[in-house]
Every structure is written in structure tokens, then in C-alpha cells.
Design an enzyme around this catalytic site. Sequence first.
Site, mmCIF file in Angstrom:
data_model
loop_
_atom_site.group_PDB
_atom_site.id
_atom_site.type_symbol
_atom_site.label_atom_id
_atom_site.label_comp_id
_atom_site.label_asym_id
_atom_site.label_seq_id
_atom_site.Cartn_x
_atom_site.Cartn_y
_atom_site.Cartn_z
ATOM 1 C CB THR A 27 39.816 31.376 37.117
ATOM 2 O OG1 THR A 27 39.427 30.592 35.511
ATOM 3 C CG2 THR A 27 38.101 31.876 37.882
ATOM 4 C CD GLU A 28 36.367 35.005 40.156
ATOM 5 O OE1 GLU A 28 36.306 36.331 40.255
ATOM 6 O OE2 GLU A 28 35.280 34.893 38.878
ATOM 7 C CG LEU A 29 42.596 38.645 39.160
ATOM 8 C CD1 LEU A 29 42.649 39.941 40.337
ATOM 9 C CD2 LEU A 29 43.357 39.172 37.618
#
Length: 391
Positions: free
Chosen positions: A144-146
Site C-alpha cells: 500500500t502506497e509503496l
Amino acid sequence: MNSVCFYFEVHQPYRLKHYSFFDIGNPHYFDDEKNREIVLKVSNKCYIPMNQLLLKLIKKYKGDFKVTFSLTGTLIEQLQKWSPFVIDLFKALVDTGYVELLAETYYHSLASIYSENEFREQIKMHIKLMKDVFDYTPQSFRNTELIYNNHIAWVASTMGFKSILTEGTEKILGWRSPNFVYKPKYSPQIKCLLKNYRLSDDIAFRFSNKYWEEYPLTADKFAHWVHHIAGNGHVVNLFMDYETFGEHQWKETGIFDFMEHLPEYILKHPDFRFSTVSEVVSLYEPVGEIDIDYAISWADMERDLSAWTGNSMQKEALQCIYEIEERVKSKNDPFLLENWRKLLTSDHFYYMSTKFWHDGDVHKYFSPYDTPHQAYIYFMNALEDLKHRLE
């Protein structure tokens, strides 16, 4: 040979209703009307025209053009319900053999930071979803979101992934370039691909900015910048939200024309090719090690977790939702568990952000609520109802 790796994150959350104190007792927290409206709008502005364009480019370049996607579980569920034609287009893309799908957290959650158990469970759920919907088994992982640190990379490696994606921030690179493959500390069996955030953000954020010194951005100009890495790197990782095309950058900006012509200009250089994430890690050996104990992300100027954990409202909401995990799971109630997991989606906490200046404007653009405090109140009311259901 050098590679250009396009990776697109495709996500839609379940947005909460304006769920007041007086709604407690009603277990229906999510705004179906608003969610349907947004999914249909983004389908028409982005998913349909962009998927059709990518299919056209893949056919035109006969395997020389490739892309990588990750599709969240919450997105897939809503597309199946309200825009199944988009699912068919994604299936058509996967069926070409030139599109890779990544694994991620099913509910686009922050579980990697708050619950390793839930983190692993959501990854397994997402892998199963990709198999069920697309007959595809992901080989690589994006969180998630890197969001990334050494432990997250280790978890990904223990789950058998070949590679993991994160932000190419100076926090982890120092003087080094994001245009190489690296390996995580403690997990040398998995490779790490880093986003070239300058070139990615030229497309995702600056493309339509008339005050930008490089405006207008043309396909040949951008390809010229990409070609500059020849001899100074192996891969240019262009990672961005898929909604960049048509939603964040409207059709009128020329973003679709830019994308239609970009492969031609990239491929004019004989030493450049397009590669998927898994192809990149099979082509190039790591040139160094990434070592970071605290979490980074691709969000905002700080590239940290402050977009979701930067104020007391966010911290309280996160603590309260994760502390009831075992109680929720012990009930063996699928509807209760599904509601709890939908409340884990990172967007709920993003909407509570009180950041200022440029990043604050971005947060406000994505939020369906008038204020961060409103987002917090609706979330905590829904959570209070869920807690009552646990009694």
C-alpha cells in the site's frame, strides 16, 4: 539494454457515509451512491479510454510495449458491481501476455505497520482474487502506497515474491541512483525496484502545470530525458496512480495523446525496451543494498507515513481500529470482518490529514468530506457501532 518499467496503481476505496452519532445502530457504513458515482465517473474518464489505448499500443508494437498493474480488492469489487466492462478490459489486457499483475494488500490497508498477521492474510486474499478474476498468479509485490522498510521486504520474501517496489527517495539512496535494481538488507533473495520519482511526477503531477518551466511536456522531450540514463542506469521505473490519465490530468491536457506517442519515441533509441516488473528483476542483478528500519512511502513531500499518521486524530483512529482485530476475528462473522477490513483502508486516515501547503491541497482534492475532522467523526462513529456489534 535499458528498460522502461511502467507500473500503475489502480484503487478505489469504500467511502463512508456521513455517519453521525445518531446513525449508531445501523451497520451500513458505506456510501453506495457516492461510491457508484465515483467508480462510473473514473471508469468513463480513465479506466475505459486508457485500457483501450493500452490495448491499441500493445497490438501496435507487437510485444515491444508492456506495462504492470496492481488492482486493489476494493476496486475489483466495485467494478464487478457497477462497471463490469472495465473488468473485461483488464482481462483483455492480461490476456495479451504483455501485462503483469502485482500482489498487494486486498483492502489497501496499513496492516504492514500495525498487524503482520492481517498483512499476510490480506496479501493471500489478494493473490486468490487475482487468480479467481484473471487466472493470474502474481510473482512480485507492492505494498500500500509503496510503504517499505526492512521488515516489510522480509515478509514479502518469506511469501515467495521475486521483487518488491518502493519509492526511490534520497532517504534510502543517498547519492545513489534509483535507475538500478537493489536488494533489501536481510532479504537478499528478493530484489527491490525503486520509483524514479522525478520523471514519474513529471507525468503524474506536473504535466498540466502551465507554470512549470518544462511545460508543455511532449512525448519526444520526455523520451529524451529517459534516454539520458543510458550508461548511468539499467531501468527507469515510472510508477504512478492509474487515475493520472483522464482523472487527475484531464483528457483536455493532452495526457492521452502524450501516452499514445511515448512508446514510439522511447523505442527510437536502440538500447531501450519496455519491461514488466518481473522482467526487470530477471534482466538485471542488484548493484547494492537498501537498508531502512523506519517506514517510507511514495506520499507527499516527506515520503513517510505522515499522510496517515501525522496528527492525533489519525493516530487514535488507527489505534482503535487495530486493537479490536482479535475480537473481530474471534466472532467468525463474515459481515463483521468485512466491515472491519473496509475500515482499514488507508484512505480513511488520509482524509483526516491536516497537512498544509501543497500536500494539503492534494489531500483536500481526494477527500469526499468538508474537513479532516468530519472524516474523523464519521469514522469513529462507524467504529463505535462496530464495537457495539462485538458486545
